[in-house]
Write a protein that holds these residues in place. Sequence first.
Motif, short mmCIF file in Angstrom:
data_model
loop_
_atom_site.label_atom_id
_atom_site.label_comp_id
_atom_site.label_asym_id
_atom_site.label_seq_id
_atom_site.Cartn_x
_atom_site.Cartn_y
_atom_site.Cartn_z
N LYS A 1 62.53 -1.23 4.26
CA LYS A 1 61.74 -0.52 3.26
C LYS A 1 62.61 0.38 2.36
N GLN A 2 63.52 1.15 2.96
CA GLN A 2 64.34 2.06 2.15
C GLN A 2 65.28 1.28 1.23
N ASN A 3 65.78 0.14 1.69
CA ASN A 3 66.64 -0.69 0.85
C ASN A 3 65.84 -1.33 -0.28
N THR B 1 63.20 -0.09 -1.67
CA THR B 1 62.92 0.97 -2.64
C THR B 1 64.12 1.16 -3.56
N TYR B 2 65.32 1.16 -2.99
CA TYR B 2 66.55 1.30 -3.78
C TYR B 2 66.69 0.13 -4.77
#
Length: 149
Positions: free
Chosen positions: A66-68, A70-71
């Motif tokens: 998820k965080q990747n 978003t990036y």
Amino acid sequence: MDEEKLSEILDGLLILYQLIQKNIFKPNPIGNGIKMSFTIHFILLTLKSVNKLPISETGKLMCIKKQNMTYIADKLVENGLIRRVPDLNDRRVINIIITDKGKEYVNEWQKNRINIMRQNFTCFDDEDLKTMNKSVDNIKYALSKIHND
């Protein structure tokens, strides 16, 4: 299935994946010099075909945390290739949609990629191409039997 044979197949698939990444799908800049991985191109191709997807669903499809994701989405928005759109039915969900610039980018990338692949494949004679075509068909058939629900 014989464990030794399975290990041999899996090792072969990893090597095949690396060869395809290295020789066919290596990043290449298009027009504005943006250099992106095949994964990012695949995200744009997917968005082009389905119109919009939640960021979280896109990440799941691509096996991206998820965080990747978003990036990546931030970078694609920054380059004007996608835009974020709130979901009308659920305020917590943010969809991403490919922009016209993103569609143009994907089209250019595909044309460029096909030209590069054509150049790379000039080393093959007709018999090599027949063998490769049959091998690709066999791999597609075998992999289509895998169910990842």
